[in-house]
Design an enzyme around this catalytic site. Structure first.
Site, mmCIF file in Angstrom:
data_model
loop_
_atom_site.group_PDB
_atom_site.id
_atom_site.type_symbol
_atom_site.label_atom_id
_atom_site.label_comp_id
_atom_site.label_asym_id
_atom_site.label_seq_id
_atom_site.Cartn_x
_atom_site.Cartn_y
_atom_site.Cartn_z
ATOM 1 C CD GLU A 149 -2.907 1.043 2.576
ATOM 2 O OE1 GLU A 149 -3.706 1.716 2.904
ATOM 3 O OE2 GLU A 149 -2.699 -0.029 3.095
ATOM 4 C CG ASN A 203 -7.357 1.985 5.870
ATOM 5 O OD1 ASN A 203 -8.379 1.121 5.444
ATOM 6 N ND2 ASN A 203 -7.100 2.288 7.028
ATOM 7 C CG ASN A 227 -9.507 -1.553 2.087
ATOM 8 O OD1 ASN A 227 -8.709 -2.425 2.178
ATOM 9 N ND2 ASN A 227 -9.241 -0.680 3.020
ATOM 10 C CD GLU A 228 -9.965 -2.816 6.473
ATOM 11 O OE1 GLU A 228 -9.984 -1.768 6.927
ATOM 12 O OE2 GLU A 228 -9.094 -3.746 6.729
ATOM 13 C CE1 TYR A 233 -2.690 -6.713 8.859
ATOM 14 C CE2 TYR A 233 -5.184 -5.631 8.876
ATOM 15 C CZ TYR A 233 -3.922 -5.769 8.209
ATOM 16 O OH TYR A 233 -3.692 -5.501 6.863
ATOM 17 C CD GLU A 235 -5.803 -5.042 4.397
ATOM 18 O OE1 GLU A 235 -5.592 -4.746 5.799
ATOM 19 O OE2 GLU A 235 -6.468 -4.276 3.529
ATOM 20 C CD GLN A 288 0.640 -2.298 3.582
ATOM 21 O OE1 GLN A 288 1.488 -1.946 2.827
ATOM 22 N NE2 GLN A 288 -0.312 -1.847 4.319
#
Length: 508
Positions: free
Chosen positions: A26, A71, A171-172, A243, A291, A351
């Site tokens: 990202e 994000n 995204n999200e 995560y 992710e 990442q």
């Protein structure tokens, strides 16, 4: 601690999609700038890409990479990153409160991905922008020529289109932190129309719709149901994010979060099946776990910093120092993806460089492998083929997040072309060795030809610029194959990769 296990040639889970070992990068922190791209660095090529970082990336054999966010994408104008670099605007990145120079855009990143041998998975902005912007981005990227956007690409020196088949639809979008957060029904309708438009450009496109940002969101799993009810027939994957951390220093509970992830995958698989049945749909939708990683060592500290700083450019952010405990966790989590490969077709470590990443690179200095690099690399190299079910019969433990957790974590992959079976084993016990006795059925004349091990390190041991190989694999000993049985000891807190040559015969 005695553990019996069995592996049978016919007990197959699924053919593994190679993209299970993909990555994510990202425009965030130093992932791009002074990560993969640093003009003036002693290792920079003529285009500014760091050759030392590129070599570490190539050694991972990554099949696909998600870009440019994250994000970041939810307020990104992709047009800012095309054309002459001197004309590109500097923008404020609202996601990470920093400046974006736009010196790396789609064409530069595509060049880097080609050098790395990685297929691109592109994300479109469905936060602050629209279907039309996504369509324009796809036309710029995919169409050969003769239209405004494709000819603009050609005028930028890129004559041939990029063969991008994977497209992330935002995204999200459930997250209150997201620029352009949406309700499930609203987002599902937008994703449906965007997927239709992209597939009108190229019918081979695979569309990835946003699932919940994580399994702790208050709208989970209703979000997935509502979104898929709006777009099921026009999408191919739904994304999952998660995560992990061990702030409490409870190692066994940390490792058991892998079991929690399995329940997450199972739950979303059930939602997919429910919506498919409800809509009488013919197509299948799979999971893109795009992710995942360990993120806790600096999470709270960095959150305070980026909410306070004054728009720096490419600041150090989320630069986790991964330890041996994290490497054992990542090894087990990838095992879970292998065991769930009937549902999870794509997964992206988040990442790749500097930002919660297996690779670190100092600005103006060296690059090195973090501890988690190795289990990711072994899985990418040897985890391609057919996932096999490993039956484990041994001691278990209970903890906060799961019960009846096996101390021995095991996954197996049969590479039919190479005539190899690879076992990925983690002994999660804090103190006791595993006395392993595994029966092989259907594999005649199996020979152990390679044994890699990570063991004997302190849980908090890390690699760094001054000690890049402090935690690294070595050749293993003490395990053998005799008469279709694998026997030997697995040390407490250890990770093993066993490569079996079965090319001389497979019995049925």
């Amino acid at each position: 601690m005695h553990v019996r296990a069995s592996l049978h040639h016919d007990f197959k889970i699924s053919r593994i999609d190679d993209r299970l070992y993909s990555a994510f990068i990202e425009h965030m922190g130093r992932a791009i700038y002074s990560g993969i791209y640093e003009p003036g660095h002693p290792q920079a090529d003529l285009n500014g890409f760091r050759k030392d970082v590129l070599e570490l990336v190539r050694d991972l054999h990554i099949p696909a990479i998600r870009y440019p966010g994250g994000n970041f994408v939810s307020a990104y104008h992709w047009e800012d990153g095309i054309g002459p670099k001197e004309n590109r605007p500097v923008r404020l990145d609202l996601a990470w409160r920093s400046k974006e120079s736009n010196q790396v855009g789609i064409n530069e990143f595509a060049q880097w991905a080609q050098m790395a041998g990685i297929e691109m998975m592109l994300a479109v902005n469905l936060g602050s922008r629209s279907l039309e912007d996504a369509r324009n981005f796809a036309e710029y990227t995919l169409h050969p020529g003769g239209t405004y956007w494709s000819d603009l690409r050609r005028s930028h020196g890129v004559q041939e289109p990029y063969n991008v088949k994977m497209w992330c639809l935002g995204n999200e979008m459930d997250g209150p932190w997201q620029i352009g957060q949406k309700k499930a029904k609203e987002y599902g309708q937008l994703a449906n129309q965007t997927a239709k438009a992209l597939k009108a450009l190229d019918s081979n496109i695979e569309a990835i719709v946003c699932g919940s940002s994580n399994d702790q969101m208050p709208t989970y799993p209703d979000w997935e149901r509502e979104v898929l009810e709006e777009c099921y027939e026009n999408v191919d994957y739904i994304s999952l994010h998660k995560y992990f951390g061990n702030s409490s220093r409870d190692t066994l509970n940390y490792f058991a979060k892998i079991e929690e992830t399995g329940r997450y995958i199972q739950a979303i698989g059930g939602v997919i099946d429910f919506v498919k049945a409800k809509k009488r749909a013919k197509n299948d939708v799979y999971i893109c776990f795009d992710e995942w990683n360990v993120w806790y060592h600096r999470r709270e500290e960095d959150a305070r910093r980026w909410h306070e700083w004054n728009w720096p450019e490419a600041p150090a952010l989320l630069e986790e120092d991964y330890n041996f405990e994290d490497a054992l966790f990542v090894a087990g989590l990838i095992n879970e993806f292998i065991r769930r490969s009937d549902r999870v077709r794509i997964a992206c470590i988040a990442q790749l460089v500097n930002v919660i990443a297996p690779i670190r690179a100092e600005k103006g200095g060296p690059a090195w492998r973090q501890t988690i690099y190795y289990p990711y690399q072994f899985a990418s190299l040897y985890g391609r083929g057919t996932a096999l079910d490993v039956a484990v019969d041994g001691p278990t433990y209970d903890c906060n997040v799961a019960s009846d957790v096996n101390y021995l974590d095991a996954a197996a992959v049969h590479d039919e072309k190479a005539g190899m079976v690879t076992l990925f084993l983690v002994n999660r016990h804090l103190e006791e060795d595993v006395d392993l006795d595994m029966t092989l059925t259907g594999f005649s004349n199996a020979r152990l030809v390679e044994h890699n091990v990570m063991a004997g390190f302190g849980l908090r041991d890390t690699n760094g610029a001054d000690n890049p190989d402090a935690v690294a694999p070595r050749n293993g000993t003490g395990i053998g194959v005799d008469n279709s049985r694998i026997k030997g000891k697995l040390a407490a807190l250890s990770y093993h990769v066993l490569r079996l040559d079965i090319s001389t015969g497979v019995s049925t």
